[in-house]
Design a protein around this motif. Structure first.
Motif, PDB file in Angstrom:
ATOM      1  N   ASN A  45       0.817  -1.058  -0.033  1.00  0.00           N
ATOM      2  CA  ASN A  45      -0.136   0.102  -0.108  1.00  0.00           C
ATOM      3  C   ASN A  45       0.626   1.318  -0.021  1.00  0.00           C
ATOM      4  O   ASN A  45       0.376   2.385  -0.349  1.00  0.00           O
ATOM      5  N   ALA A  46       2.018   1.095   0.235  1.00  0.00           N
ATOM      6  CA  ALA A  46       2.763   2.389   0.377  1.00  0.00           C
ATOM      7  C   ALA A  46       2.918   3.206  -0.848  1.00  0.00           C
ATOM      8  O   ALA A  46       2.744   4.580  -0.886  1.00  0.00           O
ATOM      9  N   GLN A  47       2.992   2.475  -1.838  1.00  0.00           N
ATOM     10  CA  GLN A  47       2.893   3.458  -3.286  1.00  0.00           C
ATOM     11  C   GLN A  47       1.658   4.016  -3.370  1.00  0.00           C
ATOM     12  O   GLN A  47       1.570   5.116  -4.417  1.00  0.00           O
ATOM     13  N   TYR A  48       0.632   3.738  -2.699  1.00  0.00           N
ATOM     14  CA  TYR A  48      -0.879   4.260  -3.080  1.00  0.00           C
ATOM     15  C   TYR A  48      -1.066   5.280  -2.114  1.00  0.00           C
ATOM     16  O   TYR A  48      -1.771   6.307  -2.453  1.00  0.00           O
ATOM     17  N   LYS A  49      -0.805   5.158  -0.867  1.00  0.00           N
ATOM     18  CA  LYS A  49      -1.224   5.828   0.339  1.00  0.00           C
ATOM     19  C   LYS A  49      -0.198   7.330   0.284  1.00  0.00           C
ATOM     20  O   LYS A  49      -0.857   8.456   0.705  1.00  0.00           O
ATOM     21  N   ASP A  50       1.093   7.227   0.257  1.00  0.00           N
ATOM     22  CA  ASP A  50       1.920   8.075   0.610  1.00  0.00           C
ATOM     23  C   ASP A  50       2.497   8.390  -0.517  1.00  0.00           C
ATOM     24  O   ASP A  50       3.021   7.863  -1.671  1.00  0.00           O
ATOM     25  N   LEU A  51       3.015   9.988  -0.758  1.00  0.00           N
ATOM     26  CA  LEU A  51       4.180  10.367  -1.560  1.00  0.00           C
ATOM     27  C   LEU A  51       5.494   9.876  -1.409  1.00  0.00           C
ATOM     28  O   LEU A  51       5.997   9.873  -0.112  1.00  0.00           O
ATOM     29  N   THR A  52       6.125   9.391  -2.222  1.00  0.00           N
ATOM     30  CA  THR A  52       7.474   8.406  -2.030  1.00  0.00           C
ATOM     31  C   THR A  52       8.338   8.901  -3.060  1.00  0.00           C
ATOM     32  O   THR A  52       8.021   9.287  -3.987  1.00  0.00           O
TER      33      THR A  52
ATOM     34  N   LYS B 287       8.729  13.103  -6.057  1.00  0.00           N
ATOM     35  CA  LYS B 287       7.701  12.655  -5.167  1.00  0.00           C
ATOM     36  C   LYS B 287       6.563  11.967  -5.855  1.00  0.00           C
ATOM     37  O   LYS B 287       6.138  12.939  -6.951  1.00  0.00           O
TER      38      LYS B 287
ATOM     39  N   ARG C   7       3.135   9.201  -6.355  1.00  0.00           N
ATOM     40  CA  ARG C   7       2.180   7.999  -5.750  1.00  0.00           C
ATOM     41  C   ARG C   7       1.119   7.549  -6.791  1.00  0.00           C
ATOM     42  O   ARG C   7       1.052   8.294  -7.722  1.00  0.00           O
TER      43      ARG C   7
ATOM     44  N   LEU D 144      11.400   3.099  -1.356  1.00  0.00           N
ATOM     45  CA  LEU D 144      10.834   2.907  -0.024  1.00  0.00           C
ATOM     46  C   LEU D 144      11.337   3.040   0.942  1.00  0.00           C
ATOM     47  O   LEU D 144      12.684   2.228   1.084  1.00  0.00           O
TER      48      LEU D 144
ATOM     49  N   LEU E 270      10.499   2.628   5.087  1.00  0.00           N
ATOM     50  CA  LEU E 270       9.563   2.503   5.821  1.00  0.00           C
ATOM     51  C   LEU E 270      10.162   2.285   7.501  1.00  0.00           C
ATOM     52  O   LEU E 270      11.037   1.639   7.447  1.00  0.00           O
TER      53      LEU E 270
END
Length: 210
Positions: free
Chosen positions: A19-26, A41, A43, A90, A92
């Motif tokens: 889910n990281a790539q969908y929820k947060d600006l990365t 950044k 997502r 990522l 995290l």
């Protein structure tokens, strides 16, 4: 108790990465079809299933990009048709542990009309690619997020190989890899099962890819 805690950590760890790539600006590096390379950044937006499988043909998914050098406040939206590949870096913190991983995402095609379905994480590259992506489903006032595994051959339609299928995995896999008789034999003898999807794709790419 220790085993239960380990399982809980593993599931949380996997969910974080899914889910990281969908929820947060990365932190991301984006390669566009135009040849331009963007850094900043980004997502992904998540596909929503309409009543489960199959996915709606009009589902839309985009990459949202922010240029951090100019402190861009409003993100630029890119469709899958505009993107060649995107790399996410990522970083995290999971249960007190710092975890780093780079993931690559590519656009995939839903049907023979070449309409783009969206982005999927590239797990195995080759003549046949194994990709995975996250899908949300809102039903019974509950949001469910699950992971799909898909196989992609060249620039053709991405075929979903989920854990729940109408056809048996053996039949579907044998049909998909019908041009590789040695692999079909292994599938029919159940040397490769659904849980061995990565090994199956690697075998094809190493032994049967043209």
């Amino acid at each position: 108790m220790m085993l239960k805690s380990s399982i809980t950590f593993f599931l949380f760890f996997v969910t974080f990465f899914i889910n990281a790539q969908y929820k947060d600006l990365t932190d991301a590096e984006i390669y566009l079809k135009s040849g331009e390379i963007l850094k900043g950044k980004a997502r992904l937006t998540m596909i929503e299933a309409k009543g489960g499988f199959p996915l709606s043909s009009d589902s839309k998914e985009y990459l949202i990009y922010f240029n951090t050098e100019i402190k861009q406040r409003k993100g630029t939206k890119f469709s899958p048709e505009e993107v060649e590949k995107v790399f996410f870096d990522l970083d995290l913190k999971v249960n007190g542990r710092r975890v780093k991983k780079q993931t690559a995402y590519i656009p995939v095609i839903k049907n023979e009309k070449k309409s783009k379905l969206g982005f999927a994480e590239l797990i195995i590259d080759g003549t046949v690619k194994l990709v995975q992506r996250s899908v949300s489903n809102s039903s019974d006032n509950r949001l469910r997020i699950y992971k799909e595994s898909l196989l992609v051959r060249d620039n053709s339609e991405a075929i979903v190989f989920n854990y729940a299928e109408l056809k048996s995995f053996k039949k579907r896999a044998s049909e998909y890899f019908s041009d590789c008789s040695s692999l079909v034999s292994k599938i029919e003898d159940e040397k490769y099962k659904r849980k061995d999807l990565e090994d199956l794709v690697n075998y094809y790419n190493d032994n049967c890819a043209k």
